[in-house]
Design a protein around this motif. Structure first.
Motif, PDB file in Angstrom:
ATOM      1  N   ARG A   4      -6.599   2.469   2.633  1.00 20.15           N
ATOM      2  CA  ARG A   4      -5.765   2.125   3.766  1.00 20.15           C
ATOM      3  C   ARG A   4      -5.136   0.590   3.167  1.00 20.15           C
ATOM      4  O   ARG A   4      -4.040   0.415   3.262  1.00 20.15           O
ATOM      5  CB  ARG A   4      -6.419   1.735   4.980  1.00 20.15           C
ATOM      6  N   GLN A   5      -5.865  -0.225   2.349  1.00 22.28           N
ATOM      7  CA  GLN A   5      -5.533  -1.333   2.010  1.00 22.28           C
ATOM      8  C   GLN A   5      -4.429  -1.409   0.986  1.00 22.28           C
ATOM      9  O   GLN A   5      -3.412  -2.181   0.828  1.00 22.28           O
ATOM     10  CB  GLN A   5      -6.819  -2.398   1.604  1.00 22.28           C
ATOM     11  N   LEU A   6      -4.620  -0.453   0.199  1.00 17.88           N
ATOM     12  CA  LEU A   6      -3.930  -0.175  -0.824  1.00 17.88           C
ATOM     13  C   LEU A   6      -2.559   0.215  -0.335  1.00 17.88           C
ATOM     14  O   LEU A   6      -1.487  -0.271  -0.909  1.00 17.88           O
ATOM     15  CB  LEU A   6      -4.401   0.985  -2.045  1.00 17.88           C
ATOM     16  N   ARG A   7      -2.564   1.268   0.535  1.00 18.13           N
ATOM     17  CA  ARG A   7      -1.290   1.686   1.237  1.00 18.13           C
ATOM     18  C   ARG A   7      -0.551   0.402   1.902  1.00 18.13           C
ATOM     19  O   ARG A   7       0.663   0.269   1.687  1.00 18.13           O
ATOM     20  CB  ARG A   7      -1.492   2.541   2.492  1.00 18.13           C
ATOM     21  N   TYR A   8      -1.205  -0.563   2.405  1.00 17.01           N
ATOM     22  CA  TYR A   8      -0.513  -1.548   3.253  1.00 17.01           C
ATOM     23  C   TYR A   8       0.099  -2.481   2.087  1.00 17.01           C
ATOM     24  O   TYR A   8       1.133  -2.905   2.319  1.00 17.01           O
ATOM     25  CB  TYR A   8      -1.628  -2.412   4.034  1.00 17.01           C
ATOM     26  N   PHE A   9      -0.780  -2.659   1.071  1.00 21.82           N
ATOM     27  CA  PHE A   9       0.075  -3.653   0.075  1.00 21.82           C
ATOM     28  C   PHE A   9       1.002  -2.987  -0.548  1.00 21.82           C
ATOM     29  O   PHE A   9       2.189  -3.759  -0.670  1.00 21.82           O
ATOM     30  CB  PHE A   9      -1.405  -3.727  -1.054  1.00 21.82           C
ATOM     31  N   VAL A  10       1.021  -1.840  -1.072  1.00 19.67           N
ATOM     32  CA  VAL A  10       2.120  -1.217  -1.360  1.00 19.67           C
ATOM     33  C   VAL A  10       3.447  -1.201  -0.573  1.00 19.67           C
ATOM     34  O   VAL A  10       4.383  -1.661  -0.855  1.00 19.67           O
ATOM     35  CB  VAL A  10       1.748   0.355  -1.945  1.00 19.67           C
ATOM     36  N   ALA A  11       2.968  -0.820   0.940  1.00 24.15           N
ATOM     37  CA  ALA A  11       4.311  -1.019   1.745  1.00 24.15           C
ATOM     38  C   ALA A  11       4.774  -2.560   1.830  1.00 24.15           C
ATOM     39  O   ALA A  11       6.119  -2.598   1.819  1.00 24.15           O
ATOM     40  CB  ALA A  11       4.011  -0.900   2.974  1.00 24.15           C
ATOM     41  N   ILE A  12       4.057  -3.374   1.698  1.00 29.89           N
ATOM     42  CA  ILE A  12       4.545  -4.901   1.734  1.00 29.89           C
ATOM     43  C   ILE A  12       5.541  -5.224   0.485  1.00 29.89           C
ATOM     44  O   ILE A  12       6.645  -5.600   0.779  1.00 29.89           O
ATOM     45  CB  ILE A  12       3.431  -5.786   1.706  1.00 29.89           C
ATOM     46  N   VAL A  13       4.943  -4.762  -0.563  1.00 31.02           N
ATOM     47  CA  VAL A  13       5.886  -5.045  -1.864  1.00 31.02           C
ATOM     48  C   VAL A  13       7.099  -4.208  -1.652  1.00 31.02           C
ATOM     49  O   VAL A  13       8.049  -4.625  -2.115  1.00 31.02           O
ATOM     50  CB  VAL A  13       5.019  -4.691  -3.022  1.00 31.02           C
ATOM     51  N   ASP A  14       6.883  -2.822  -1.241  1.00 27.66           N
ATOM     52  CA  ASP A  14       7.977  -1.988  -1.224  1.00 27.66           C
ATOM     53  C   ASP A  14       9.185  -2.539  -0.293  1.00 27.66           C
ATOM     54  O   ASP A  14      10.299  -2.535  -0.673  1.00 27.66           O
ATOM     55  CB  ASP A  14       7.876  -0.551  -0.849  1.00 27.66           C
ATOM     56  N   HIS A  15       8.893  -3.003   0.530  1.00 29.35           N
ATOM     57  CA  HIS A  15       9.500  -3.670   1.904  1.00 29.35           C
ATOM     58  C   HIS A  15       9.901  -5.068   1.584  1.00 29.35           C
ATOM     59  O   HIS A  15      10.901  -5.486   2.356  1.00 29.35           O
ATOM     60  CB  HIS A  15       9.004  -3.253   3.173  1.00 29.35           C
ATOM     61  N   SER A  17       8.732  -7.290   2.910  1.00 25.03           N
ATOM     62  CA  SER A  17       8.302  -8.214   3.940  1.00 25.03           C
ATOM     63  C   SER A  17       7.155  -7.853   4.888  1.00 25.03           C
ATOM     64  O   SER A  17       7.060  -6.627   4.759  1.00 25.03           O
ATOM     65  CB  SER A  17       9.615  -8.461   5.062  1.00 25.03           C
ATOM     66  N   LEU A  18       6.370  -8.691   5.548  1.00 30.06           N
ATOM     67  CA  LEU A  18       5.448  -8.330   6.044  1.00 30.06           C
ATOM     68  C   LEU A  18       5.594  -7.563   7.576  1.00 30.06           C
ATOM     69  O   LEU A  18       5.146  -6.607   8.003  1.00 30.06           O
ATOM     70  CB  LEU A  18       4.238  -9.521   6.471  1.00 30.06           C
ATOM     71  N   SER A  19       6.684  -8.210   8.248  1.00 33.11           N
ATOM     72  CA  SER A  19       7.030  -7.646   9.319  1.00 33.11           C
ATOM     73  C   SER A  19       7.754  -6.288   9.504  1.00 33.11           C
ATOM     74  O   SER A  19       7.346  -5.219   9.945  1.00 33.11           O
ATOM     75  CB  SER A  19       7.893  -8.671  10.227  1.00 33.11           C
ATOM     76  N   ARG A  20       8.573  -6.064   8.100  1.00 35.13           N
ATOM     77  CA  ARG A  20       9.119  -4.608   7.865  1.00 35.13           C
ATOM     78  C   ARG A  20       8.051  -3.445   7.641  1.00 35.13           C
ATOM     79  O   ARG A  20       8.247  -2.690   8.102  1.00 35.13           O
ATOM     80  CB  ARG A  20       9.999  -4.800   7.000  1.00 35.13           C
ATOM     81  N   ALA A  21       7.028  -4.228   6.805  1.00 35.65           N
ATOM     82  CA  ALA A  21       5.854  -3.149   6.434  1.00 35.65           C
ATOM     83  C   ALA A  21       5.166  -2.860   7.649  1.00 35.65           C
ATOM     84  O   ALA A  21       4.558  -1.491   7.826  1.00 35.65           O
ATOM     85  CB  ALA A  21       5.036  -3.920   5.385  1.00 35.65           C
ATOM     86  N   ALA A  22       4.955  -3.786   8.591  1.00 36.70           N
ATOM     87  CA  ALA A  22       4.026  -3.607   9.690  1.00 36.70           C
ATOM     88  C   ALA A  22       4.602  -2.472  10.481  1.00 36.70           C
ATOM     89  O   ALA A  22       4.149  -1.673  11.250  1.00 36.70           O
ATOM     90  CB  ALA A  22       3.786  -4.870  10.449  1.00 36.70           C
ATOM     91  N   ARG A  23       6.256  -2.592  10.851  1.00 28.67           N
ATOM     92  CA  ARG A  23       6.771  -1.828  11.483  1.00 28.67           C
ATOM     93  C   ARG A  23       6.740  -0.241  10.925  1.00 28.67           C
ATOM     94  O   ARG A  23       6.508   0.624  11.700  1.00 28.67           O
ATOM     95  CB  ARG A  23       8.433  -2.310  11.510  1.00 28.67           C
TER      96      ARG A  23
END
Length: 75
Positions: A4-15, A17-23
């Protein structure tokens, strides 16, 4: 370290932005921040540079990003 943490990290880098990744991940921003901080503490390295323009991977973060992507593709 959790997948889960890996997915979260990848999403933040891809987007970028923390807020965009959270959405995209459908989680609240404080929970995402907490997971990334736990990951950084576990690894003993700062993975993301936070600025007014968004978030970017540090040098260590870029290397970790490549490994995280490879792991997630294998799972």
């Amino acid at each position: 370290m959790e997948l889960r943490q890996l997915r979260y990290f990848v999403a933040i880098v891809d987007h970028g932005s923390l807020s965009r990744a959270a959405r995209v991940l459908h989680i609240v921003q404080p929970a995402l921040t907490q997971q990334i901080q736990a990951l950084e503490e576990e690894l003993g390295a700062m993975l993301l540079h936070r600025s007014a323009q968004g978030m970017q991977a540090t040098d260590a973060g870029k290397l970790f990003y490549e490994h995280a992507q490879a792991i997630l593709k294998q799972v």
